[in-house]
Design an enzyme around this catalytic site. Sequence first.
Site, PDB file in Angstrom:
ATOM      1  N   TYR A   1       0.850  -1.204   0.000  1.00 36.44           N
ATOM      2  CA  TYR A   1       0.000   0.000   0.000  1.00 36.44           C
ATOM      3  C   TYR A   1       0.883   1.250   0.000  1.00 36.44           C
ATOM      4  CZ  TYR A   1      -3.579   3.355   1.612  1.00 36.44           C
ATOM      5  OH  TYR A   1      -4.420   4.429   1.747  1.00 36.44           O
TER       6      TYR A   1
HETATM    7  N1  LIG Z   1      -9.778   5.546   4.795  1.00 29.96           N
HETATM    8  C1  LIG Z   1      -8.689   6.206   5.153  1.00 29.96           C
HETATM    9  O1  LIG Z   1      -8.409   6.359   6.347  1.00 29.96           O
HETATM   10  C2  LIG Z   1      -7.770   6.798   4.086  1.00 29.96           C
HETATM   11  C3  LIG Z   1      -6.653   7.534   4.496  1.00 29.96           C
HETATM   12  C4  LIG Z   1      -5.800   8.079   3.536  1.00 29.96           C
HETATM   13  C5  LIG Z   1      -6.075   7.861   2.185  1.00 29.96           C
HETATM   14  N2  LIG Z   1      -7.160   7.131   1.803  1.00 29.96           N
HETATM   15  C6  LIG Z   1      -7.394   6.915   0.378  1.00 29.96           C
HETATM   16  O2  LIG Z   1      -8.723   7.272   0.059  1.00 29.96           O
HETATM   17  C7  LIG Z   1      -9.134   6.537  -1.108  1.00 29.96           C
HETATM   18  C8  LIG Z   1     -10.493   5.910  -0.873  1.00 29.96           C
HETATM   19  O3  LIG Z   1     -10.368   4.942   0.135  1.00 29.96           O
HETATM   20  P1  LIG Z   1     -11.573   4.537   1.116  1.00 29.96           P
HETATM   21  O4  LIG Z   1     -11.047   4.664   2.465  1.00 29.96           O
HETATM   22  O5  LIG Z   1     -12.812   5.249   0.713  1.00 29.96           O
HETATM   23  O6  LIG Z   1     -11.663   2.970   0.782  1.00 29.96           O
HETATM   24  P2  LIG Z   1     -12.915   2.002   0.446  1.00 29.96           P
HETATM   25  O7  LIG Z   1     -14.109   2.391   1.233  1.00 29.96           O
HETATM   26  O8  LIG Z   1     -12.374   0.625   0.600  1.00 29.96           O
HETATM   27  O9  LIG Z   1     -13.197   2.329  -1.066  1.00 29.96           O
HETATM   28  C9  LIG Z   1     -12.323   1.910  -2.075  1.00 29.96           C
HETATM   29  C10 LIG Z   1     -13.064   1.929  -3.387  1.00 29.96           C
HETATM   30  O10 LIG Z   1     -12.181   1.405  -4.395  1.00 29.96           O
HETATM   31  C11 LIG Z   1     -12.906   0.462  -5.166  1.00 29.96           C
HETATM   32  N3  LIG Z   1     -12.066  -0.600  -5.688  1.00 29.96           N
HETATM   33  C12 LIG Z   1     -11.270  -1.434  -5.008  1.00 29.96           C
HETATM   34  N4  LIG Z   1     -10.742  -2.337  -5.843  1.00 29.96           N
HETATM   35  C13 LIG Z   1     -11.237  -2.079  -7.077  1.00 29.96           C
HETATM   36  C14 LIG Z   1     -11.080  -2.676  -8.337  1.00 29.96           C
HETATM   37  N5  LIG Z   1     -10.322  -3.773  -8.509  1.00 29.96           N
HETATM   38  N6  LIG Z   1     -11.743  -2.153  -9.384  1.00 29.96           N
HETATM   39  C15 LIG Z   1     -12.546  -1.075  -9.229  1.00 29.96           C
HETATM   40  N7  LIG Z   1     -12.749  -0.458  -8.047  1.00 29.96           N
HETATM   41  C16 LIG Z   1     -12.087  -0.964  -6.979  1.00 29.96           C
HETATM   42  C17 LIG Z   1     -13.914  -0.131  -4.214  1.00 29.96           C
HETATM   43  O11 LIG Z   1     -14.943  -0.701  -4.967  1.00 29.96           O
HETATM   44  P3  LIG Z   1     -15.882  -1.877  -4.389  1.00 29.96           P
HETATM   45  O12 LIG Z   1     -16.962  -1.134  -3.720  1.00 29.96           O
HETATM   46  O13 LIG Z   1     -16.347  -2.596  -5.583  1.00 29.96           O
HETATM   47  O14 LIG Z   1     -15.016  -2.699  -3.493  1.00 29.96           O
HETATM   48  C18 LIG Z   1     -14.322   1.055  -3.379  1.00 29.96           C
HETATM   49  O15 LIG Z   1     -15.376   1.765  -3.986  1.00 29.96           O
HETATM   50  C19 LIG Z   1      -8.024   5.532  -1.396  1.00 29.96           C
HETATM   51  O16 LIG Z   1      -7.197   5.997  -2.438  1.00 29.96           O
HETATM   52  C20 LIG Z   1      -7.256   5.477  -0.085  1.00 29.96           C
HETATM   53  O17 LIG Z   1      -5.910   5.091  -0.252  1.00 29.96           O
HETATM   54  C21 LIG Z   1      -8.028   6.601   2.720  1.00 29.96           C
END
Ligand SMILES: NC(=O)c1ccc[n+]([C@@H]2O[C@H](COP(=O)([O-])OP(=O)(O)OC[C@H]3O[C@@H](n4cnc5c(N)ncnc54)[C@H](OP(=O)(O)O)[C@@H]3O)[C@@H](O)[C@H]2O)c1
Length: 245
Positions: free
Chosen positions: A160
Amino acid sequence: VSGPLAGRNVLVTGAGGGLGRAIAVAAAAAGARLLLLGRTVHRLEAVHDAIVAAGGTAPILVPADLRTLDAALAQQIADAIGEQCGALHGLVHNAAVAGPRVPVRFHGDADWDAALAVNVSAPFRLTRALLPVLEAARGAVLLFVSADVARRPRAYWGAYAVSKAALEALATLLADELASTSDIRVNVVDPGALQSALRARLFPGDDVTALPPAEAPGAAIAALLAEPAAHGSRSVLALPAAAGR
Ligand SMILES: NC(=O)c1ccc[n+]([C@@H]2O[C@H](COP(=O)([O-])OP(=O)(O)OC[C@H]3O[C@@H](n4cnc5c(N)ncnc54)[C@H](OP(=O)(O)O)[C@@H]3O)[C@@H](O)[C@H]2O)c1
């Protein structure tokens, strides 16, 4: 729909849940027509319905698995957007996967390959294919959603962290290339720790509900689509108290 993004077409990857859904909903409320990319169609449909119910322009669904996205599929997506929308004004590379946090010695191949494919290779292929439709818009915005481990890699964050460091390098060199050849603005944005499935996978023992919901950073990122930060800059939306992401 009126608003600062009226008349603009915005593609959000990973739009079915978490931060991607929040960005899509906020951008639609600001007037944009959304293109919702994700692999789980019923989740995209739920976001579509929520946007329409709130009075937004009906989004276009773009079902695609970024794990296996190749140049041909990226080109098909770009061609379809060109035909249906003419131009793309915003592209938000939000989708990501994270494996469990483990030492490199025990890091699994499948988790490694998935993180590099979804978090780096797919944004590269999509951006490469979509540059012509972004150039067809005036002042298009290209946003890369990153995380602080990109700049501060540390124990157990594995693929990651490596993938986010590579994503930021891609964004930075693209910003440099595009500065002299187009009016596309490129930014990296770090949303800070927030409630999501990804966060729960990284910290299985933690209570994610104690973290901020995705709506506030989602709205802040949607605002960057209307008024981006300086070209090539990195916006950190993290609250100072949010640590350990
Ligand atoms: N959460 C945190 O604390 C945090 C902190 C810093 C940065 N971020 C960043 O914020 C962004 C969003 O993360 P999140 O926390 O919202 O995560 P999340 O809830 O797990 O959402 C991730 C999204 O990516 C999609 N995805 C995963 N694999 C995929 C694939 N093979 N093809 C198409 N879509 C795919 C998922 O789709 P499905 O619904 O189909 O699984 C989901 O909609 C990411 O870039 C993450 O690195 C998050």
